[in-house]
Motif scaffolding. Structure first.
Motif, PDB file in Angstrom:
ATOM      1  N   SER A  92       0.793  -1.219   0.000  1.00 38.41           N
ATOM      2  CA  SER A  92       0.000   0.000   0.000  1.00 38.41           C
ATOM      3  C   SER A  92       0.833   1.280   0.000  1.00 38.41           C
ATOM      4  CB  SER A  92      -0.958   0.006   1.197  1.00 38.41           C
ATOM      5  OG  SER A  92      -0.244  -0.102   2.414  1.00 38.41           O
ATOM      6  N   VAL A  93       2.066   1.232   0.508  1.00 41.17           N
ATOM      7  CA  VAL A  93       2.894   2.436   0.591  1.00 41.17           C
ATOM      8  C   VAL A  93       4.235   2.292  -0.116  1.00 41.17           C
ATOM      9  CG1 VAL A  93       1.831   2.965   2.815  1.00 41.17           C
ATOM     10  CG2 VAL A  93       4.079   1.871   2.755  1.00 41.17           C
ATOM     11  N   LYS A  94       4.583   1.102  -0.546  1.00 42.22           N
ATOM     12  CA  LYS A  94       5.879   0.858  -1.165  1.00 42.22           C
ATOM     13  C   LYS A  94       6.063   1.748  -2.393  1.00 42.22           C
ATOM     14  CE  LYS A  94       8.886  -2.976  -2.494  1.00 42.22           C
ATOM     15  NZ  LYS A  94       8.961  -4.446  -2.688  1.00 42.22           N
ATOM     16  N   GLY A  95       7.231   2.402  -2.470  1.00 40.10           N
ATOM     17  CA  GLY A  95       7.516   3.305  -3.567  1.00 40.10           C
ATOM     18  C   GLY A  95       7.106   4.734  -3.298  1.00 40.10           C
ATOM     19  N   ARG A  96       6.292   4.978  -2.278  1.00 41.97           N
ATOM     20  CA  ARG A  96       5.835   6.325  -1.924  1.00 41.97           C
ATOM     21  C   ARG A  96       6.369   6.792  -0.575  1.00 41.97           C
ATOM     22  NH1 ARG A  96       0.673   7.257  -0.988  1.00 41.97           N
ATOM     23  NH2 ARG A  96       0.188   5.122  -0.318  1.00 41.97           N
ATOM     24  N   PHE A  97       6.497   5.876   0.381  1.00 50.07           N
ATOM     25  CA  PHE A  97       6.960   6.212   1.726  1.00 50.07           C
ATOM     26  C   PHE A  97       8.390   5.711   1.926  1.00 50.07           C
ATOM     27  CE2 PHE A  97       2.556   6.209   4.014  1.00 50.07           C
ATOM     28  CZ  PHE A  97       2.072   7.097   3.067  1.00 50.07           C
ATOM     29  N   THR A  98       9.167   6.450   2.712  1.00 47.44           N
ATOM     30  CA  THR A  98      10.531   6.063   3.030  1.00 47.44           C
ATOM     31  C   THR A  98      10.788   6.253   4.519  1.00 47.44           C
ATOM     32  OG1 THR A  98      11.329   6.726   0.831  1.00 47.44           O
ATOM     33  CG2 THR A  98      12.975   6.414   2.556  1.00 47.44           C
ATOM     34  N   MET A  99      11.234   5.195   5.191  1.00 48.75           N
ATOM     35  CA  MET A  99      11.567   5.274   6.602  1.00 48.75           C
ATOM     36  C   MET A  99      13.078   5.395   6.775  1.00 48.75           C
ATOM     37  SD  MET A  99      10.549   2.647   9.688  1.00 48.75           S
ATOM     38  CE  MET A  99      10.845   3.090  11.408  1.00 48.75           C
ATOM     39  N   SER A 100      13.504   6.160   7.772  1.00 50.99           N
ATOM     40  CA  SER A 100      14.918   6.303   8.077  1.00 50.99           C
ATOM     41  C   SER A 100      15.091   6.538   9.570  1.00 50.99           C
ATOM     42  CB  SER A 100      15.541   7.447   7.276  1.00 50.99           C
ATOM     43  OG  SER A 100      14.917   8.681   7.584  1.00 50.99           O
ATOM     44  N   ARG A 101      16.334   6.416  10.049  1.00 48.16           N
ATOM     45  CA  ARG A 101      16.594   6.647  11.465  1.00 48.16           C
ATOM     46  C   ARG A 101      17.899   7.397  11.643  1.00 48.16           C
ATOM     47  NH1 ARG A 101      16.789   0.917  14.257  1.00 48.16           N
ATOM     48  NH2 ARG A 101      16.877   2.260  16.114  1.00 48.16           N
ATOM     49  N   ASP A 102      17.962   8.191  12.705  1.00 44.83           N
ATOM     50  CA  ASP A 102      19.153   8.927  13.083  1.00 44.83           C
ATOM     51  C   ASP A 102      19.420   8.596  14.542  1.00 44.83           C
ATOM     52  OD1 ASP A 102      21.145  10.706  13.805  1.00 44.83           O
ATOM     53  OD2 ASP A 102      20.316  12.360  12.646  1.00 44.83           O
ATOM     54  N   ASN A 103      20.305   7.636  14.790  1.00 44.50           N
ATOM     55  CA  ASN A 103      20.561   7.180  16.153  1.00 44.50           C
ATOM     56  C   ASN A 103      21.185   8.275  17.025  1.00 44.50           C
ATOM     57  OD1 ASN A 103      19.529   4.648  15.635  1.00 44.50           O
ATOM     58  ND2 ASN A 103      21.522   3.709  15.239  1.00 44.50           N
ATOM     59  N   ALA A 104      21.965   9.158  16.425  1.00 44.91           N
ATOM     60  CA  ALA A 104      22.588  10.238  17.177  1.00 44.91           C
ATOM     61  C   ALA A 104      21.546  11.178  17.773  1.00 44.91           C
ATOM     62  CB  ALA A 104      23.558  11.013  16.296  1.00 44.91           C
ATOM     63  N   LYS A 105      20.401  11.320  17.096  1.00 41.63           N
ATOM     64  CA  LYS A 105      19.320  12.185  17.565  1.00 41.63           C
ATOM     65  C   LYS A 105      18.180  11.413  18.208  1.00 41.63           C
ATOM     66  CE  LYS A 105      20.126  15.829  14.156  1.00 41.63           C
ATOM     67  NZ  LYS A 105      19.519  16.652  13.067  1.00 41.63           N
ATOM     68  N   ASN A 106      18.313  10.080  18.305  1.00 41.29           N
ATOM     69  CA  ASN A 106      17.260   9.222  18.856  1.00 41.29           C
ATOM     70  C   ASN A 106      15.920   9.485  18.167  1.00 41.29           C
ATOM     71  OD1 ASN A 106      19.108   8.109  20.595  1.00 41.29           O
ATOM     72  ND2 ASN A 106      18.201   8.929  22.463  1.00 41.29           N
ATOM     73  N   THR A 107      15.951   9.551  16.845  1.00 43.91           N
ATOM     74  CA  THR A 107      14.775   9.916  16.070  1.00 43.91           C
ATOM     75  C   THR A 107      14.646   9.032  14.831  1.00 43.91           C
ATOM     76  OG1 THR A 107      14.959  12.216  16.803  1.00 43.91           O
ATOM     77  CG2 THR A 107      13.600  11.797  14.876  1.00 43.91           C
ATOM     78  N   VAL A 108      13.407   8.659  14.501  1.00 49.38           N
ATOM     79  CA  VAL A 108      13.110   7.996  13.240  1.00 49.38           C
ATOM     80  C   VAL A 108      12.157   8.872  12.447  1.00 49.38           C
ATOM     81  CG1 VAL A 108      13.531   5.656  14.068  1.00 49.38           C
ATOM     82  CG2 VAL A 108      11.232   6.638  14.244  1.00 49.38           C
ATOM     83  N   TYR A 109      12.151   8.699  11.128  1.00 55.70           N
ATOM     84  CA  TYR A 109      11.366   9.541  10.242  1.00 55.70           C
ATOM     85  C   TYR A 109      10.552   8.692   9.277  1.00 55.70           C
ATOM     86  CZ  TYR A 109      14.952  12.812  11.819  1.00 55.70           C
ATOM     87  OH  TYR A 109      15.806  13.570  12.592  1.00 55.70           O
ATOM     88  N   LEU A 110       9.476   9.280   8.779  1.00 57.96           N
ATOM     89  CA  LEU A 110       8.692   8.676   7.717  1.00 57.96           C
ATOM     90  C   LEU A 110       8.409   9.758   6.681  1.00 57.96           C
ATOM     91  CD1 LEU A 110       7.260   6.052   6.777  1.00 57.96           C
ATOM     92  CD2 LEU A 110       5.164   7.009   7.761  1.00 57.96           C
ATOM     93  N   GLN A 111       9.107   9.694   5.557  1.00 60.82           N
ATOM     94  CA  GLN A 111       8.875  10.620   4.455  1.00 60.82           C
ATOM     95  C   GLN A 111       7.755  10.057   3.591  1.00 60.82           C
ATOM     96  OE1 GLN A 111      10.397  13.692   3.680  1.00 60.82           O
ATOM     97  NE2 GLN A 111       8.723  13.755   2.188  1.00 60.82           N
ATOM     98  N   MET A 112       6.674  10.806   3.434  1.00 59.72           N
ATOM     99  CA  MET A 112       5.504  10.356   2.698  1.00 59.72           C
ATOM    100  C   MET A 112       5.312  11.241   1.471  1.00 59.72           C
ATOM    101  SD  MET A 112       2.869   9.517   5.837  1.00 59.72           S
ATOM    102  CE  MET A 112       2.694  11.254   6.285  1.00 59.72           C
ATOM    103  N   ASN A 113       5.420  10.646   0.292  1.00 61.94           N
ATOM    104  CA  ASN A 113       5.247  11.353  -0.970  1.00 61.94           C
ATOM    105  C   ASN A 113       4.046  10.798  -1.726  1.00 61.94           C
ATOM    106  OD1 ASN A 113       7.668  12.813  -0.485  1.00 61.94           O
ATOM    107  ND2 ASN A 113       8.890  11.196  -1.445  1.00 61.94           N
ATOM    108  N   SER A 114       3.582  11.547  -2.711  1.00 64.19           N
ATOM    109  CA  SER A 114       2.440  11.129  -3.541  1.00 64.19           C
ATOM    110  C   SER A 114       1.272  10.663  -2.682  1.00 64.19           C
ATOM    111  CB  SER A 114       2.877  10.020  -4.505  1.00 64.19           C
ATOM    112  OG  SER A 114       3.922  10.457  -5.343  1.00 64.19           O
TER     113      SER A 114
END
Length: 125
Positions: A62-84
């Motif tokens: 349902s989200v493959k190709g549109r959403f991208t998950m990433s993490r920044d351990n130094a900032k103790n933060t994860v992200y979800l970039q949602m496009n289209s």
């Protein structure tokens, strides 16, 4: 104990983009696998994305190709970039965490021990 706080939700027009953030505190972030889930009114909580301690990432169709998950351990933060973005993406989005030091990716809600309060994402047509 781990505390998770999501941010970045809002109202966006179909085809637009949003970037969600999840800040973690309380324990060493680098030893936790992280996941994103969403829940629309009247529907069950749905898996969106997950990243293992070893860096493996999984998305449902349902989200493959549109959403991208990433993490920044130094900032103790994860992200979800949602496009289209589509109206069907409208839901409350939740960040989740579980202790792990392997490459295993978990996609079920029962696999996660800690949850954030959620952030609303609304996509208009």
């Amino acid at each position: 104990q781990v505390q998770l706080v999501e941010s970045g939700g809002g109202l966006v027009q179909a085809g637009g983009s949003l970037r969600l953030s999840c800040a973690a505190s309380g324990r060493t972030f680098s030893v936790y696998a992280m996941g994103w889930f969403r829940q629309a009114p009247g529907k069950e909580r749905e898996f969106v994305a997950a990243i293992s301690w070893g860096g493996a990432i999984y998305y449902p169709t349902s989200v493959k190709g549109r959403f991208t998950m990433s993490r920044d351990n130094a900032k103790n933060t994860v992200y979800l970039q949602m496009n289209s973005l589509k109206p069907e993406d409208t839901a409350v989005y939740y960040c989740a965490a579980r202790p792990s030091d392997t490459t295993v990716v978990a996609t079920s809600t029962a696999s996660y021990d800690y949850w954030g309060q959620g952030t609303q994402v609304t996509v208009s047509s």
